[in-house]
Design a protein around this motif. Structure first.
Motif, mmCIF file in Angstrom:
data_model
loop_
_atom_site.group_PDB
_atom_site.id
_atom_site.type_symbol
_atom_site.label_atom_id
_atom_site.label_comp_id
_atom_site.label_asym_id
_atom_site.label_seq_id
_atom_site.Cartn_x
_atom_site.Cartn_y
_atom_site.Cartn_z
ATOM 1 N N THR A 177 53.423 93.471 -89.238
ATOM 2 C CA THR A 177 52.455 94.093 -90.147
ATOM 3 C C THR A 177 51.055 94.122 -89.553
ATOM 4 O OG1 THR A 177 51.995 91.966 -91.227
ATOM 5 C CG2 THR A 177 53.778 93.310 -92.147
ATOM 6 N N SER A 178 50.874 93.477 -88.410
ATOM 7 C CA SER A 178 49.572 93.478 -87.736
ATOM 8 C C SER A 178 49.803 93.369 -86.238
ATOM 9 C CB SER A 178 48.689 92.312 -88.218
ATOM 10 O OG SER A 178 49.312 91.071 -87.921
ATOM 11 N N ALA A 179 48.796 93.768 -85.467
ATOM 12 C CA ALA A 179 48.902 93.708 -84.007
ATOM 13 C C ALA A 179 47.510 93.636 -83.404
ATOM 14 C CB ALA A 179 49.642 94.928 -83.465
ATOM 15 N N VAL A 180 47.399 92.993 -82.259
ATOM 16 C CA VAL A 180 46.128 92.954 -81.522
ATOM 17 C C VAL A 180 46.060 94.229 -80.675
ATOM 18 C CG1 VAL A 180 44.769 91.716 -79.801
ATOM 19 C CG2 VAL A 180 46.154 90.435 -81.443
ATOM 20 N N VAL A 181 44.991 94.994 -80.822
ATOM 21 C CA VAL A 181 44.881 96.268 -80.109
ATOM 22 C C VAL A 181 43.973 96.183 -78.885
ATOM 23 C CG1 VAL A 181 45.396 97.625 -82.159
ATOM 24 C CG2 VAL A 181 43.026 97.035 -81.650
ATOM 25 N N ALA A 209 64.717 89.636 -79.803
ATOM 26 C CA ALA A 209 64.113 90.630 -80.695
ATOM 27 C C ALA A 209 62.970 90.052 -81.523
ATOM 28 C CB ALA A 209 65.180 91.219 -81.623
ATOM 29 N N ILE A 210 62.879 88.727 -81.639
ATOM 30 C CA ILE A 210 61.826 88.104 -82.453
ATOM 31 C C ILE A 210 60.467 88.160 -81.752
ATOM 32 C CG2 ILE A 210 61.093 85.931 -83.544
ATOM 33 C CD1 ILE A 210 64.033 85.202 -83.825
ATOM 34 N N ALA A 211 60.454 88.295 -80.436
ATOM 35 C CA ALA A 211 59.192 88.315 -79.685
ATOM 36 C C ALA A 211 58.260 89.385 -80.240
ATOM 37 C CB ALA A 211 59.474 88.578 -78.210
ATOM 38 N N GLY A 212 56.982 89.013 -80.437
ATOM 39 C CA GLY A 212 55.999 89.948 -80.966
ATOM 40 C C GLY A 212 55.885 89.951 -82.472
ATOM 41 N N SER A 213 56.638 89.096 -83.157
ATOM 42 C CA SER A 213 56.567 89.033 -84.617
ATOM 43 C C SER A 213 55.206 88.524 -85.070
ATOM 44 C CB SER A 213 57.664 88.112 -85.172
ATOM 45 O OG SER A 213 58.950 88.619 -84.922
ATOM 46 N N CYS A 214 54.732 89.041 -86.190
ATOM 47 C CA CYS A 214 53.509 88.521 -86.795
ATOM 48 C C CYS A 214 53.882 87.381 -87.742
ATOM 49 C CB CYS A 214 52.781 89.634 -87.547
ATOM 50 S SG CYS A 214 53.724 90.273 -88.956
ATOM 51 N N ALA A 215 52.875 86.797 -88.391
ATOM 52 C CA ALA A 215 53.148 85.678 -89.298
ATOM 53 C C ALA A 215 54.052 86.103 -90.449
ATOM 54 C CB ALA A 215 51.832 85.117 -89.833
ATOM 55 N N VAL A 216 53.870 87.327 -90.947
ATOM 56 C CA VAL A 216 54.661 87.793 -92.084
ATOM 57 C C VAL A 216 56.135 87.926 -91.703
ATOM 58 C CG1 VAL A 216 55.025 89.698 -93.709
ATOM 59 C CG2 VAL A 216 52.703 88.972 -93.130
ATOM 60 N N THR A 217 56.419 88.560 -90.557
ATOM 61 C CA THR A 217 57.812 88.712 -90.154
ATOM 62 C C THR A 217 58.412 87.388 -89.687
ATOM 63 O OG1 THR A 217 56.969 89.545 -88.028
ATOM 64 C CG2 THR A 217 57.742 91.167 -89.612
ATOM 65 N N THR A 218 57.574 86.509 -89.125
ATOM 66 C CA THR A 218 58.067 85.174 -88.777
ATOM 67 C C THR A 218 58.499 84.422 -90.035
ATOM 68 O OG1 THR A 218 56.668 85.038 -86.808
ATOM 69 C CG2 THR A 218 57.486 82.969 -87.697
ATOM 70 N N SER A 219 57.730 84.586 -91.107
ATOM 71 C CA SER A 219 58.111 83.931 -92.366
ATOM 72 C C SER A 219 59.435 84.477 -92.886
ATOM 73 C CB SER A 219 57.008 84.100 -93.420
ATOM 74 O OG SER A 219 56.965 85.424 -93.930
ATOM 75 N N ALA A 220 59.717 85.750 -92.606
ATOM 76 C CA ALA A 220 60.997 86.332 -93.025
ATOM 77 C C ALA A 220 62.154 85.687 -92.262
ATOM 78 C CB ALA A 220 60.989 87.841 -92.795
ATOM 79 N N GLY A 243 59.879 91.260 -84.765
ATOM 80 C CA GLY A 243 59.299 91.673 -83.500
ATOM 81 C C GLY A 243 58.142 92.627 -83.687
ATOM 82 N N ALA A 244 57.741 93.287 -82.614
ATOM 83 C CA ALA A 244 56.626 94.225 -82.675
ATOM 84 C C ALA A 244 56.919 95.384 -83.616
ATOM 85 C CB ALA A 244 56.317 94.740 -81.271
ATOM 86 N N ALA A 245 58.204 95.800 -83.686
ATOM 87 C CA ALA A 245 58.570 96.933 -84.542
ATOM 88 C C ALA A 245 58.351 96.630 -86.015
ATOM 89 C CB ALA A 245 60.028 97.310 -84.295
ATOM 90 N N GLY A 246 58.596 95.399 -86.423
ATOM 91 C CA GLY A 246 58.465 95.056 -87.836
ATOM 92 C C GLY A 246 57.158 94.389 -88.199
ATOM 93 N N ASP A 274 50.966 93.811 -74.294
ATOM 94 C CA ASP A 274 50.919 93.941 -75.750
ATOM 95 C C ASP A 274 49.974 92.945 -76.421
ATOM 96 O OD1 ASP A 274 52.292 91.594 -75.328
ATOM 97 O OD2 ASP A 274 54.180 92.295 -76.178
ATOM 98 N N PHE A 275 49.204 92.200 -75.632
ATOM 99 C CA PHE A 275 48.200 91.246 -76.139
ATOM 100 C C PHE A 275 48.809 90.134 -76.988
ATOM 101 C CE2 PHE A 275 45.829 95.311 -75.731
ATOM 102 C CZ PHE A 275 45.010 94.945 -74.675
ATOM 103 N N THR A 276 50.083 89.854 -76.775
ATOM 104 C CA THR A 276 50.670 88.675 -77.404
ATOM 105 C C THR A 276 50.379 87.460 -76.523
ATOM 106 O OG1 THR A 276 52.781 89.102 -76.305
ATOM 107 C CG2 THR A 276 52.508 89.975 -78.547
ATOM 108 N N VAL A 277 50.497 86.265 -77.104
ATOM 109 C CA VAL A 277 50.196 85.044 -76.358
ATOM 110 C C VAL A 277 51.192 84.876 -75.211
ATOM 111 C CG1 VAL A 277 50.021 82.534 -76.494
ATOM 112 C CG2 VAL A 277 49.216 83.946 -78.396
#
Length: 261
Positions: free
Chosen positions: A223-227, A91-102, A218-221, A23-26
């Motif tokens: 707002t951005s993703a590395v493709v 479930a938090i794995a894959g979160s972007c900055a926006v969902t992490t802020s949530a 997580g990835a489901a929520g 999934d190109f996450t770190v």
């Protein structure tokens, strides 16, 4: 005053880092993980205030991350904070900055705080917008990029670096302030601090504890993703100029072609 300092475990920026092939996450599990560099400046800023008023200031660390983030939480505690909160949920794995802020905002909603300190940016994502996102979610003032912070009762004064010099901002608590490394030099943990950190309380929270559902993060929520991602290309040999009377002209031509002049 109750201060919450945001800390993050990241792969060591001085070593090779990689992305997951799925999934190109770190890739964090096999990396050499450390505290994000500027987080130490945020911790130091909190401890300077605590040192000035030992009985009146309480410092809590807040980390969102996997179970092995506890390693860096203990190291951060050795710098002097009193306790920590670790939000840990698969479930938090894959979160972007926006969902992490949530997630962070929801966790802060369960804590008491007058001041939230964080890094101006992390060394892995480098988004640089966490203070602003938290300010919007929490409905409090957000002052970013501080190089100096003064506290007088419930009044905060921040000196902020700009392209033209600096500007001064003021706000009242509660507030969120992000800091640069120009603010201070983080202290080294003492042996006493390292030993004390082992006994300091670390509260673990799940998503349900902070009031969020798995599908919101997580990835489901996100707002951005590395493709897609490509390895860094190998460094090529530079262009060598042999000066036979035209070296200066060739140099000027090269600088102009690269838009340096």
């Amino acid at each position: 005053m109750k201060i919450v300092v945001l800390t993050k475990q990241v792969p060591d920026s001085g070593l090779d880092r990689s992305l997951s092939a799925d999934d190109f996450t770190v890739e964090r599990a096999s990396a050499s993980n450390v505290i994000s560099e500027l987080d130490e400046n945020a911790i130091e800023a909190a401890m300077v205030l605590a040192d000035a008023d030992p009985s009146g200031v309480e410092v809590t660390l807040l980390t969102v991350g996997p179970d092995h983030a506890l390693e860096t939480i203990r190291k951060a505690l050795s710098m002097g904070p009193h306790k920590a909160v670790h939000v840990q949920d698969d479930a938090i794995a894959g979160s972007c900055a926006v969902t992490t802020s949530a997630v962070i905002a929801a966790a802060l909603g369960k804590l008491e705080y007058d001041l939230v300190l964080c890094a101006a940016e992390s060394t892995d994502g480098g988004v640089g917008g966490m203070a602003q996102m938290l300010g919007a979610r929490l409905g409090v003032a957000a002052m970013s990029g501080a190089r100096k912070l003064t506290v007088d009762g419930n009044k905060l004064t921040v000196e902020r670096q700009t392209d033209d010099g600096y500007e001064t901002l003021t706000a009242t608590t509660p507030a969120v302030v992000s800091v640069w490394d120009s603010m201070n030099t983080p202290r080294y943990p003492s042996l006493k601090g390292i030993m004390a950190a082992k006994r300091k309380p670390v509260e673990t929270m799940s998503l349900s504890d902070v009031g969020l559902a798995p599908e919101q993060v997580g990835a489901a929520g996100a707002t951005s993703a590395v493709v897609s991602a490509e390895p860094r290309p190998a460094r090529s040999a530079g262009q060598k100029v042999v000066d036979e009377g035209e070296g200066g002209a060739q140099l000027a031509q090269f600088l102009a072609s690269e838009k340096f002049v």
